[in-house]
Design a protein around this motif. Structure first.
Motif, PDB file in Angstrom:
ATOM      1  N   SER A  42       0.852  -0.864   0.219  1.00  0.00           N
ATOM      2  CA  SER A  42       0.238  -0.326  -0.128  1.00  0.00           C
ATOM      3  C   SER A  42       1.015   1.197  -0.130  1.00  0.00           C
ATOM      4  CB  SER A  42      -0.764   0.090   1.184  1.00  0.00           C
ATOM      5  OG  SER A  42       0.212   0.020   2.353  1.00  0.00           O
ATOM      6  N   THR A  43       0.631   2.433  -0.442  1.00  0.00           N
ATOM      7  CA  THR A  43       1.754   3.638  -0.664  1.00  0.00           C
ATOM      8  C   THR A  43       1.121   3.599   1.104  1.00  0.00           C
ATOM      9  OG1 THR A  43      -0.935   4.600  -1.103  1.00  0.00           O
ATOM     10  CG2 THR A  43       0.655   3.820  -3.040  1.00  0.00           C
ATOM     11  N   SER A  44       0.317   3.838   1.710  1.00  0.00           N
ATOM     12  CA  SER A  44       0.491   4.844   3.133  1.00  0.00           C
ATOM     13  C   SER A  44       2.040   3.553   3.827  1.00  0.00           C
ATOM     14  CB  SER A  44      -0.460   3.493   4.261  1.00  0.00           C
ATOM     15  OG  SER A  44      -0.623   2.572   3.969  1.00  0.00           O
ATOM     16  N   THR A  45       2.496   2.587   3.410  1.00  0.00           N
ATOM     17  CA  THR A  45       3.229   1.793   3.634  1.00  0.00           C
ATOM     18  C   THR A  45       4.361   2.195   3.432  1.00  0.00           C
ATOM     19  OG1 THR A  45       1.745  -0.212   4.225  1.00  0.00           O
ATOM     20  CG2 THR A  45       4.540  -0.919   3.891  1.00  0.00           C
ATOM     21  N   ILE A  46       4.672   2.379   2.066  1.00  0.00           N
ATOM     22  CA  ILE A  46       5.968   3.048   0.687  1.00  0.00           C
ATOM     23  C   ILE A  46       5.568   3.626  -0.311  1.00  0.00           C
ATOM     24  CG2 ILE A  46       7.552   2.011  -0.672  1.00  0.00           C
ATOM     25  CD1 ILE A  46       7.857  -0.652   0.807  1.00  0.00           C
ATOM     26  N   ALA A  47       5.807   4.632   0.122  1.00  0.00           N
ATOM     27  CA  ALA A  47       5.087   6.365  -1.168  1.00  0.00           C
ATOM     28  C   ALA A  47       4.991   5.221  -2.664  1.00  0.00           C
ATOM     29  CB  ALA A  47       5.429   7.305  -1.234  1.00  0.00           C
ATOM     30  N   GLU A  48       4.878   5.826  -3.479  1.00  0.00           N
ATOM     31  CA  GLU A  48       5.149   5.598  -4.704  1.00  0.00           C
ATOM     32  C   GLU A  48       6.243   6.033  -5.234  1.00  0.00           C
ATOM     33  OE1 GLU A  48       2.100   4.583  -7.905  1.00  0.00           O
ATOM     34  OE2 GLU A  48       0.260   4.993  -6.696  1.00  0.00           O
ATOM     35  N   ASN A  49       6.575   7.266  -4.756  1.00  0.00           N
ATOM     36  CA  ASN A  49       7.673   7.686  -4.915  1.00  0.00           C
ATOM     37  C   ASN A  49       8.780   6.948  -4.600  1.00  0.00           C
ATOM     38  OD1 ASN A  49       6.712   9.463  -2.465  1.00  0.00           O
ATOM     39  ND2 ASN A  49       8.266  11.301  -3.268  1.00  0.00           N
ATOM     40  N   VAL A  50       8.904   6.318  -3.445  1.00  0.00           N
ATOM     41  CA  VAL A  50       9.510   6.016  -2.167  1.00  0.00           C
ATOM     42  C   VAL A  50      10.112   4.796  -3.127  1.00  0.00           C
ATOM     43  CG1 VAL A  50      10.688   5.365  -0.235  1.00  0.00           C
ATOM     44  CG2 VAL A  50       9.065   6.845  -0.714  1.00  0.00           C
ATOM     45  N   ILE A  51       9.658   3.789  -3.843  1.00  0.00           N
ATOM     46  CA  ILE A  51       9.227   2.548  -4.571  1.00  0.00           C
ATOM     47  C   ILE A  51      10.384   2.849  -5.565  1.00  0.00           C
ATOM     48  CG2 ILE A  51       7.623   2.719  -6.168  1.00  0.00           C
ATOM     49  CD1 ILE A  51       7.407  -0.610  -4.727  1.00  0.00           C
ATOM     50  N   ASP A  52      10.267   3.963  -6.404  1.00  0.00           N
ATOM     51  CA  ASP A  52      11.413   4.471  -7.398  1.00  0.00           C
ATOM     52  C   ASP A  52      12.978   4.602  -7.178  1.00  0.00           C
ATOM     53  OD1 ASP A  52       9.198   5.104  -8.752  1.00  0.00           O
ATOM     54  OD2 ASP A  52       8.523   7.108  -8.915  1.00  0.00           O
ATOM     55  N   GLU A  53      12.682   4.480  -5.698  1.00  0.00           N
ATOM     56  CA  GLU A  53      14.367   4.529  -5.513  1.00  0.00           C
ATOM     57  C   GLU A  53      14.968   3.400  -5.636  1.00  0.00           C
ATOM     58  OE1 GLU A  53      15.531   6.947  -2.054  1.00  0.00           O
ATOM     59  OE2 GLU A  53      13.601   8.124  -2.338  1.00  0.00           O
ATOM     60  N   PHE A  54      14.244   1.706  -5.292  1.00  0.00           N
ATOM     61  CA  PHE A  54      14.545   0.560  -5.984  1.00  0.00           C
ATOM     62  C   PHE A  54      14.818   0.091  -7.357  1.00  0.00           C
ATOM     63  CE2 PHE A  54      12.077   1.045  -1.771  1.00  0.00           C
ATOM     64  CZ  PHE A  54      13.438   0.699  -0.732  1.00  0.00           C
ATOM     65  N   SER A  55      15.893  -0.802  -7.691  1.00  0.00           N
ATOM     66  CA  SER A  55      16.524  -0.804  -8.521  1.00  0.00           C
ATOM     67  C   SER A  55      15.922  -2.363  -8.574  1.00  0.00           C
ATOM     68  CB  SER A  55      17.526  -0.709  -8.903  1.00  0.00           C
ATOM     69  OG  SER A  55      18.414  -1.092  -9.842  1.00  0.00           O
ATOM     70  N   TYR A  56      14.916  -2.828  -9.334  1.00  0.00           N
ATOM     71  CA  TYR A  56      14.395  -3.855  -9.609  1.00  0.00           C
ATOM     72  C   TYR A  56      14.205  -5.064 -11.344  1.00  0.00           C
ATOM     73  CZ  TYR A  56      10.237  -7.235  -9.453  1.00  0.00           C
ATOM     74  OH  TYR A  56      10.008  -8.729  -9.331  1.00  0.00           O
ATOM     75  N   VAL A  57      14.286  -6.020 -11.244  1.00  0.00           N
ATOM     76  CA  VAL A  57      14.551  -6.361 -12.326  1.00  0.00           C
ATOM     77  C   VAL A  57      13.711  -7.975 -12.696  1.00  0.00           C
ATOM     78  CG1 VAL A  57      15.654  -7.350 -14.518  1.00  0.00           C
ATOM     79  CG2 VAL A  57      16.524  -5.126 -13.312  1.00  0.00           C
ATOM     80  N   SER A  58      13.434  -8.016 -12.885  1.00  0.00           N
ATOM     81  CA  SER A  58      12.671  -9.517 -13.259  1.00  0.00           C
ATOM     82  C   SER A  58      13.532 -10.410 -14.343  1.00  0.00           C
ATOM     83  CB  SER A  58      11.100  -9.731 -13.459  1.00  0.00           C
ATOM     84  OG  SER A  58      10.662  -9.014 -14.701  1.00  0.00           O
ATOM     85  N   TYR A  59      13.092 -11.671 -14.504  1.00  0.00           N
ATOM     86  CA  TYR A  59      13.851 -12.472 -14.872  1.00  0.00           C
ATOM     87  C   TYR A  59      12.870 -14.159 -15.391  1.00  0.00           C
ATOM     88  CZ  TYR A  59      18.350 -10.005 -13.777  1.00  0.00           C
ATOM     89  OH  TYR A  59      18.951  -9.205 -14.009  1.00  0.00           O
ATOM     90  N   ILE A  60      12.975 -14.076 -16.920  1.00  0.00           N
ATOM     91  CA  ILE A  60      12.197 -15.051 -17.027  1.00  0.00           C
ATOM     92  C   ILE A  60      12.120 -16.474 -16.503  1.00  0.00           C
ATOM     93  CG2 ILE A  60      11.816 -16.827 -18.697  1.00  0.00           C
ATOM     94  CD1 ILE A  60      12.246 -14.668 -21.022  1.00  0.00           C
ATOM     95  N   ASP A  61      13.283 -17.325 -15.876  1.00  0.00           N
ATOM     96  CA  ASP A  61      14.234 -18.129 -15.078  1.00  0.00           C
ATOM     97  C   ASP A  61      15.102 -17.990 -14.415  1.00  0.00           C
ATOM     98  OD1 ASP A  61      16.723 -18.822 -16.920  1.00  0.00           O
ATOM     99  OD2 ASP A  61      15.020 -19.628 -17.823  1.00  0.00           O
ATOM    100  N   ASP A  62      15.795 -18.568 -13.205  1.00  0.00           N
ATOM    101  CA  ASP A  62      16.928 -17.859 -12.989  1.00  0.00           C
ATOM    102  C   ASP A  62      18.389 -19.060 -13.641  1.00  0.00           C
ATOM    103  OD1 ASP A  62      16.766 -20.926 -12.441  1.00  0.00           O
ATOM    104  OD2 ASP A  62      16.871 -20.662 -10.368  1.00  0.00           O
ATOM    105  N   SER A  63      18.022 -19.041 -14.634  1.00  0.00           N
ATOM    106  CA  SER A  63      19.155 -19.921 -15.707  1.00  0.00           C
ATOM    107  C   SER A  63      20.744 -18.636 -15.882  1.00  0.00           C
ATOM    108  CB  SER A  63      19.055 -20.347 -16.813  1.00  0.00           C
ATOM    109  OG  SER A  63      19.140 -19.414 -17.803  1.00  0.00           O
ATOM    110  N   SER A  64      20.358 -17.482 -15.976  1.00  0.00           N
ATOM    111  CA  SER A  64      20.996 -16.127 -16.084  1.00  0.00           C
ATOM    112  C   SER A  64      20.743 -14.935 -16.264  1.00  0.00           C
ATOM    113  CB  SER A  64      20.593 -16.466 -17.762  1.00  0.00           C
ATOM    114  OG  SER A  64      21.892 -14.874 -17.891  1.00  0.00           O
ATOM    115  N   TYR A  65      21.295 -14.032 -15.719  1.00  0.00           N
ATOM    116  CA  TYR A  65      21.105 -12.825 -15.284  1.00  0.00           C
ATOM    117  C   TYR A  65      21.601 -12.290 -15.623  1.00  0.00           C
ATOM    118  CZ  TYR A  65      19.176 -15.025 -11.005  1.00  0.00           C
ATOM    119  OH  TYR A  65      18.016 -16.107 -10.495  1.00  0.00           O
ATOM    120  N   GLY A  66      21.287 -11.879 -16.944  1.00  0.00           N
ATOM    121  CA  GLY A  66      21.777 -10.836 -17.978  1.00  0.00           C
ATOM    122  C   GLY A  66      20.742 -10.855 -18.686  1.00  0.00           C
TER     123      GLY A  66
END
Length: 102
Positions: A42-66
């Motif tokens: 929820s935005t009361s837990t973590i504001a949307e402008n704060v979540i932008d400070e996190f670096s996040y990437v999703s991957y198809i599987d865990d075989s490679s993080y390229g």
């Protein structure tokens, strides 16, 4: 130092929300902001402008993080992710990731 502790707490909250999202949807989100409409965060837990400070990437599987294994569409299944945040005190950045499908 207090700001860093707050960011680490938020990082841990996001990790829990990612796990709940994966449990409910069957994959990790393409973007962290997908956690809000799914009611995993929820935005009361973590504001949307704060979540932008996190670096996040999703991957198809865990075989490679390229670049070639990154999810390019929100509808692609994602079985792994990398999440990080830079700390303000100059300590080493905190990262979580390499989560595998159970």
């Amino acid at each position: 130092r207090v700001q860093d502790e707050a960011m680490i707490d938020r990082l841990n909250q996001i990790v829990l929300a990612l796990g709940a999202y994966r449990e409910a949807v069957g994959r990790y989100p393409f973007l962290l902001t997908e956690l809000y409409p799914a009611n995993m965060l929820s935005t009361s837990t973590i504001a949307e402008n704060v979540i932008d400070e996190f670096s996040y990437v999703s991957y198809i599987d865990d075989s490679s993080y390229g670049k070639s294994n990154r999810c390019s569409l929100s509808s692609q299944p994602s079985d792994a992710y990398h999440l990080g945040v830079s700390l303000r005190s100059g300590d080493a950045d905190r990262e979580k990731g390499n989560h595998r499908k159970s």
